[in-house]
Write a protein that holds these residues in place. Structure first.
Motif, PDB file in Angstrom:
ATOM      1  N   LEU A  50       0.854  -1.181   0.000  1.00  0.00           N
ATOM      2  CA  LEU A  50       0.000   0.000   0.000  1.00  0.00           C
ATOM      3  C   LEU A  50       0.894   1.236   0.000  1.00  0.00           C
ATOM      4  CD1 LEU A  50      -2.764   1.329   0.107  1.00  0.00           C
ATOM      5  CD2 LEU A  50      -2.651   1.188   2.609  1.00  0.00           C
ATOM      6  N   PHE A  51       1.036   1.857  -1.163  1.00  0.00           N
ATOM      7  CA  PHE A  51       1.883   3.040  -1.314  1.00  0.00           C
ATOM      8  C   PHE A  51       1.002   4.271  -1.512  1.00  0.00           C
ATOM      9  CE2 PHE A  51       5.151   0.086  -1.320  1.00  0.00           C
ATOM     10  CZ  PHE A  51       6.407   0.692  -1.431  1.00  0.00           C
ATOM     11  N   GLY A  52       1.590   5.436  -1.302  1.00  0.00           N
ATOM     12  CA  GLY A  52       0.848   6.682  -1.373  1.00  0.00           C
ATOM     13  C   GLY A  52       0.832   7.298  -2.758  1.00  0.00           C
ATOM     14  N   ASP A  53       0.336   8.531  -2.825  1.00  0.00           N
ATOM     15  CA  ASP A  53       0.142   9.226  -4.092  1.00  0.00           C
ATOM     16  C   ASP A  53       1.262  10.212  -4.417  1.00  0.00           C
ATOM     17  OD1 ASP A  53      -0.417  10.993  -2.062  1.00  0.00           O
ATOM     18  OD2 ASP A  53      -2.305  11.719  -2.908  1.00  0.00           O
ATOM     19  N   ASP A  67       6.135   2.855  -5.701  1.00  0.00           N
ATOM     20  CA  ASP A  67       6.226   4.295  -5.482  1.00  0.00           C
ATOM     21  C   ASP A  67       5.876   5.048  -6.760  1.00  0.00           C
ATOM     22  OD1 ASP A  67       6.861   6.806  -4.417  1.00  0.00           O
ATOM     23  OD2 ASP A  67       8.995   6.580  -4.846  1.00  0.00           O
ATOM     24  N   LEU A  77      -4.286   3.595  -7.783  1.00  0.00           N
ATOM     25  CA  LEU A  77      -4.256   3.804  -6.337  1.00  0.00           C
ATOM     26  C   LEU A  77      -5.674   3.883  -5.779  1.00  0.00           C
ATOM     27  CD1 LEU A  77      -2.919   4.384  -3.637  1.00  0.00           C
ATOM     28  CD2 LEU A  77      -2.692   6.783  -4.331  1.00  0.00           C
ATOM     29  N   VAL A 105       2.675  -0.964   4.654  1.00  0.00           N
ATOM     30  CA  VAL A 105       2.237   0.396   4.374  1.00  0.00           C
ATOM     31  C   VAL A 105       3.482   1.254   4.157  1.00  0.00           C
ATOM     32  CG1 VAL A 105       0.916   2.381   5.191  1.00  0.00           C
ATOM     33  CG2 VAL A 105       0.210   0.049   5.825  1.00  0.00           C
ATOM     34  N   GLU A 106       3.544   1.938   3.036  1.00  0.00           N
ATOM     35  CA  GLU A 106       4.751   2.685   2.676  1.00  0.00           C
ATOM     36  C   GLU A 106       5.039   3.847   3.617  1.00  0.00           C
ATOM     37  OE1 GLU A 106       6.395   5.775  -0.718  1.00  0.00           O
ATOM     38  OE2 GLU A 106       4.270   5.523  -0.292  1.00  0.00           O
ATOM     39  N   ALA A 110       0.330   7.206   2.974  1.00  0.00           N
ATOM     40  CA  ALA A 110      -0.429   6.071   2.454  1.00  0.00           C
ATOM     41  C   ALA A 110      -1.469   5.608   3.466  1.00  0.00           C
ATOM     42  CB  ALA A 110       0.513   4.926   2.102  1.00  0.00           C
TER      43      ALA A 110
END
Length: 351
Positions: A50-53, A67, A77, A105-106, A110
């Motif tokens: 689970l990576f963020g934006d 990433d 995402l 979780v990154e 995220a």
């Protein structure tokens, strides 16, 4: 209590300080979200990358892929967040778990995105997920454990343990009773074939528990995570000292011991959480201290521990976890390559 515990088990075959009140250390003195008649539900889930934006220029090759992908493809995402949040909100009779413990979780960003996705699906304002506990870290990869909850927390007691180990300590308080939650993600087998690093995880976590238990024998500690080892592995039984024999935990001869809620259960009987090497394993587990097996403060219901094994791809004869996959996959996307696990918790006030 012992009789009820044994009955519950038969039907299917709950460290840093004294227990303290949360009136001064909890965040936001808002009214406590109501528990249903079954208490509170805790869920642990390895949510698979689970990576963020945001493009964070991660150095690890595996991290770089996710990433860049999620930072550049916001639709992918959004789909990931929607799938994970939707699966979680279906639990607990549509209320969502009261405590959500996560692995892979990154970043805090995220985790915040998932928190927002969950809250968009919450219909009752009193059940919003207002608390997030996480500390970013690098242990080979830039992924870490996190806790999202609607219950009060002691944010300033959140910490990581060990050197380059994914062990997050969080504290959750209800009516002055402290629940210590350790969310962990042990070293994968692909990089730790013989298990030395997973043994280190067991030693580190047991040392934390033993120190707290020495100060407060009734400490309520719950250890959950992706152990990358089954309950019968030496890293769990010999290093973590987590066993499936209730008598050994409640009346230890040379303890203290921890109780593994997933011990003595066949992973092939719909209790596997991860399909690895063409074989089922129960890598994702919940382990509790003796303090969670009494009727003082926090308590768990051992018989309620279960694997949420419904998140499967339609038509999959092996009923494996339906993974979300990477950017190169062209088939329909699922959720994660691990199933979640859940357990019911209660809080008892002193007589």
């Amino acid at each position: 209590m012992l009789k009820r515990l044994l009955q519950a088990l038969c039907l299917t075959t709950p460290l840093a300080a004294l227990v303290i009140g949360f009136s001064g250390c909890c965040q936001a003195p808002a009214p406590l979200p109501p528990a249903d008649s079954d208490g509170y539900l805790l869920c642990f889930w390895n949510v698979e990358n689970l990576f963020g934006d945001r493009l964070d220029h991660r150095e690890n090759k595996a991290d770089q892929e996710y990433d860049e992908w999620f930072a550049q493809d916001h639709e992918a995402l959004r789909l990931k967040l929607d799938h994970v949040s939707d699966a979680l909100m279906k639990l607990n009779d549509g209320r969502g778990p009261d405590i959500i413990a996560l692995a892979e979780v990154e970043s805090v960003r995220a985790a915040e995105l998932l928190q927002e996705a969950l809250n968009q699906k919450v219909s009752d304002p009193s059940l919003r997920y207002e608390k997030l506990l996480m500390k970013e870290m690098v242990a080979g990869r830039h992924i870490a454990p996190a806790i999202i909850t609607r219950l009060p927390v002691a944010r300033d007691r959140t910490r990581l343990h060990g050197s380059r180990l994914r062990i997050l300590e969080g504290h959750i308080g209800v009516r002055g009773h402290d629940l210590v939650v350790l969310v962990t993600h042990w070293t994968a087998r692909v990089t730790d074939e013989h298990g030395e690093h997973r043994d280190k995880y067991g030693d580190q976590i047991y040392g934390l528990f033993k120190g707290m238990h020495k100060s407060e024998p009734k400490v309520d500690m719950l250890i959950c995570g992706d152990f990358n080892d089954p309950p019968e592995a030496p890293s769990v039984t010999k290093h973590l000292h987590a066993v499936g024999n209730l008598e050994s935990v409640l009346h230890p001869v040379d303890g203290p011991y921890l109780f593994d809620l997933f011990a003595n259960k066949d992973p092939g009987a719909n209790l596997g959480t991860h399909f690895y090497g063409n074989k089922w394993f129960t890598f994702d587990q919940v382990v509790v201290s003796p303090g969670l097996l009494d009727e003082h403060g926090w308590a768990c219901e051992p018989g309620s521990a279960q694997v949420v094994n419904t998140l499967v791809r339609p038509g999959d004869a092996k009923r494996r976890p339906w993974r979300f996959g990477n950017k190169h996959d062209r088939s329909a996307r699922g959720y994660s390559d691990h199933f979640p696990v859940t357990v019911r918790l209660r809080v008892y006030d002193e007589g």
